[in-house]
Every structure is written in structure tokens, then in C-alpha cells.
Design a protein around this motif. Structure first.
Motif, PDB file in Angstrom:
ATOM      1  N   ALA A 234      -2.100   3.206  12.497  1.00 43.85           N
ATOM      2  CA  ALA A 234      -2.315   2.098  13.435  1.00 43.85           C
ATOM      3  C   ALA A 234      -2.506   0.807  12.648  1.00 43.85           C
ATOM      4  O   ALA A 234      -3.085   0.810  11.563  1.00 43.85           O
ATOM      5  CB  ALA A 234      -3.563   2.363  14.281  1.00 43.85           C
TER       6      ALA A 234
ATOM      7  N   TYR B  88       0.821  -1.219   0.000  1.00 35.16           N
ATOM      8  CA  TYR B  88       0.000   0.000   0.000  1.00 35.16           C
ATOM      9  C   TYR B  88       0.852   1.266   0.000  1.00 35.16           C
ATOM     10  O   TYR B  88       0.462   2.280  -0.586  1.00 35.16           O
ATOM     11  CB  TYR B  88      -1.029  -0.021   1.140  1.00 35.16           C
ATOM     12  CG  TYR B  88      -2.259  -0.794   0.703  1.00 35.16           C
ATOM     13  CD1 TYR B  88      -3.130  -0.269  -0.241  1.00 35.16           C
ATOM     14  CD2 TYR B  88      -2.500  -2.077   1.173  1.00 35.16           C
ATOM     15  CE1 TYR B  88      -4.219  -0.990  -0.702  1.00 35.16           C
ATOM     16  CE2 TYR B  88      -3.599  -2.808   0.724  1.00 35.16           C
ATOM     17  CZ  TYR B  88      -4.452  -2.253  -0.219  1.00 35.16           C
ATOM     18  OH  TYR B  88      -5.530  -2.963  -0.684  1.00 35.16           O
TER      19      TYR B  88
ATOM     20  N   LEU C 163     -13.148  -2.274   1.981  1.00 38.17           N
ATOM     21  CA  LEU C 163     -12.134  -2.965   1.182  1.00 38.17           C
ATOM     22  C   LEU C 163     -10.861  -3.251   1.983  1.00 38.17           C
ATOM     23  O   LEU C 163      -9.754  -3.159   1.464  1.00 38.17           O
ATOM     24  CB  LEU C 163     -11.809  -2.131  -0.086  1.00 38.17           C
ATOM     25  CG  LEU C 163     -13.022  -1.636  -0.888  1.00 38.17           C
ATOM     26  CD1 LEU C 163     -12.575  -0.775  -2.057  1.00 38.17           C
ATOM     27  CD2 LEU C 163     -13.868  -2.795  -1.380  1.00 38.17           C
TER      28      LEU C 163
ATOM     29  N   PHE D 249      -2.519   1.627   8.504  1.00 39.10           N
ATOM     30  CA  PHE D 249      -1.109   1.381   8.855  1.00 39.10           C
ATOM     31  C   PHE D 249      -0.135   1.813   7.764  1.00 39.10           C
ATOM     32  O   PHE D 249       1.076   1.720   7.954  1.00 39.10           O
ATOM     33  CB  PHE D 249      -0.861  -0.063   9.314  1.00 39.10           C
ATOM     34  CG  PHE D 249      -0.909  -1.170   8.296  1.00 39.10           C
ATOM     35  CD1 PHE D 249      -1.315  -0.967   6.986  1.00 39.10           C
ATOM     36  CD2 PHE D 249      -0.534  -2.457   8.673  1.00 39.10           C
ATOM     37  CE1 PHE D 249      -1.354  -2.006   6.068  1.00 39.10           C
ATOM     38  CE2 PHE D 249      -0.562  -3.505   7.768  1.00 39.10           C
ATOM     39  CZ  PHE D 249      -0.983  -3.278   6.471  1.00 39.10           C
TER      40      PHE D 249
ATOM     41  N   ASP E 154     -17.586   1.174  -4.470  1.00 44.59           N
ATOM     42  CA  ASP E 154     -17.645   1.305  -3.007  1.00 44.59           C
ATOM     43  C   ASP E 154     -17.951   2.753  -2.595  1.00 44.59           C
ATOM     44  O   ASP E 154     -18.751   3.001  -1.689  1.00 44.59           O
ATOM     45  CB  ASP E 154     -16.315   0.843  -2.403  1.00 44.59           C
ATOM     46  CG  ASP E 154     -16.244   1.111  -0.920  1.00 44.59           C
ATOM     47  OD1 ASP E 154     -16.882   0.367  -0.162  1.00 44.59           O
ATOM     48  OD2 ASP E 154     -15.588   2.091  -0.513  1.00 44.59           O
TER      49      ASP E 154
END
Ligand SMILES: C[S@@+](CC[C@H](N)C(=O)[O-])C[C@H]1O[C@@H](n2cnc3c(N)ncnc32)[C@H](O)[C@@H]1O
Length: 207
Positions: free
Chosen positions: A89, A7, A109, A67, A25
């Protein structure tokens, strides 16, 4: 490559890549929640803030956790409002949020990247106020059975982000373990999805 590294690498092109699941979405969230008002929204795996912008219009306070520093950087560059707070987090660990505080906990997602649904539903349930709502929107497992998963294009090919398949019954069972009451289940198709299995699954529970 780990999910977090993937990511971080995807972050700069996540919003501009062709991605029908992402777009559907976004539409579905607005369709389901338009006109509602919440005191405090907890968005789990907020990514680049694609939905945070909308949540900030229906929530007096919004907390987005993710995260990936790369995804959060995009989100922060887009949304600068006093009532919206982003925090880095890892959802597989302890969540840095108050208990019994959020009247909407929402995730989009993300659960395909979490192996342990029990941990997720236990934490989400703890974060909810009495009668609070938990809403999840996920790539439909029928699509996963056919080999779909989060992936993105890089210069020399494609990167597939590590993912787990959760069946509909897995979501239902994990939420029931926390005593959550299922209130809605919907399936959605993109306009390009004629004769295909549903692309998105949404489930909503109340505490
Ligand atoms: C497909 S993106 C979805 C982002 C956003 N919710 C959306 O709908 O556009 C998945 C997001 O989940 C985050 N994520 C995956 N696993 C995570 C974990 N264990 N803890 C926190 N965030 C996680 C990723 O960093 C990424 O931003």
C-alpha cells in the motif's frame, strides 16, 4: 529514481548493509516497547520486516504496510506467522485498514519519504483505537540539516533516496491538528556518535 524504485533496488541488501541508523532504530524499539502487549499493531512502511519480527512478539495481530514489493518480499521470506499480515500500500493514498482498530500504530524511518505529514497523521489517527498509541521513530532532523539521508551503495556509486526534511515542530503540529496528545519525545545516539547531534528522534502520542 522514485522512492519506490529505490527501495525495490535496495531491498536485497537493506538488511546486510552497514547502517547505524537502521540498527539503532531496532534497539530503540525494543527498549521502548519491551514488555508491552497490544491487541493490534499497524506498522507503516514495514520494509524488510526488521522490526516486524519484534512487533509480532508484543502484538496479538500485526499488519505491515509498504509500497515496495521488493522490501515486502524480504519481509515475507523472514516472517511467516498467522497473526502477521503484510500488504502492499502507498501511504500517500488511502490506507487499506480498518478505522479505530489498532492500539499501536508505529512507523520507523519512513516519514522522511512523505511530503505531506497532515495526510499521514490524519490516517494514523483514524486507524487508532480510543487511547491508542502512535509511535514514530525517524532520522533526527538535526542530521538532515547536516546532509544525512537514506542512501545505499550500488556497483557504480551511491543512490540517494528522495527525502523531505520535517522539523520537530512539524511533527508536533501535524499530530496536534488531529487532537493527539504528545506523551514522550526522546533523542538517541549510536555508540559511534560521540560529539555528534542525535541520530534518532522518537515521538509518541495517545489518542
Ligand atoms: C528506511 S526504510 C524503513 C523500513 C523499516 N521500517 C525499518 O525500520 O527498517 C523506509 C520504508 O518506507 C517505505 N515507504 C516509503 N514511502 C512509502 C510510501 N509512500 N508508502 C508506503 N511505503 C513507503 C519504503 O518502501 C521502505 O520500505
Amino acid at each position: 529514481m522514485s522512492i519506490q524504485q529505490a527501495y525495490n533496488q535496495w531491498a536485497s541488501s537493506y538488511d546486510s548493509d552497514r547502517n547505524r541508523t537502521r540498527d539503532l532504530d531496532q534497539q530503540v524499539m525494543q527498549q521502548l516497547l519491551q514488555g508491552q502487549q497490544y491487541q493490534a499493531i499497524l506498522e507503516l512502511g514495514c520494509g524488510t520486516g526488521k522490526n516486524t519480527q519484534f512487533f509480532s512478539t508484543i502484538g496479538a495481530a500485526v499488519v505491515g504496510l509498504d509500497f515496495s514489493s521488493g522490501m515486502l518480499e524480504q519481509a515475507r521470506s523472514k516472517i511467516n506467522a498467522q497473526h502477521v499480515q503484510f500488504q502492499q500500500a502507498d501511504l500517500t493514498k488511502t490506507w487499506p485498514v480498518a478505522k479505530a482498530y489498532f492500539d499501536l500504530v508505529v512507523t520507523n524511518l519512513v516519514l522522511e519519504h512523505l511530503a505531506d505529514l497532515d495526510h499521514f497523521f490524519a490516517r494514523a489517527s483514524q486507524a487508532l483505537t480510543p487511547n491508542g498509541q502512535l509511535l514514530i521513530s525517524e532520522l533526527h532532523p538535526f542530521r538532515q540539516y547536516q546532509g544525512s539521508q537514506a542512501r545505499f551503495q550500488v556497483q557504480h556509486g551511491q543512490i540517494e533516496v528522495p527525502a523531505f526534511t520535517h522539523h520537530i515542530s512539524d511533527f508536533v503540529r501535524a499530530a496536534a491538528k488531529q487532537g493527539l496528545q504528545l506523551s514522550q519525545l526522546h533523542e538517541y545516539w549510536h555508540t559511534d556518535d560521540a560529539n555528534q547531534p542525535p541520530r534518532l528522534l522518537t515521538l509518541s502520542w495517545h489518542k
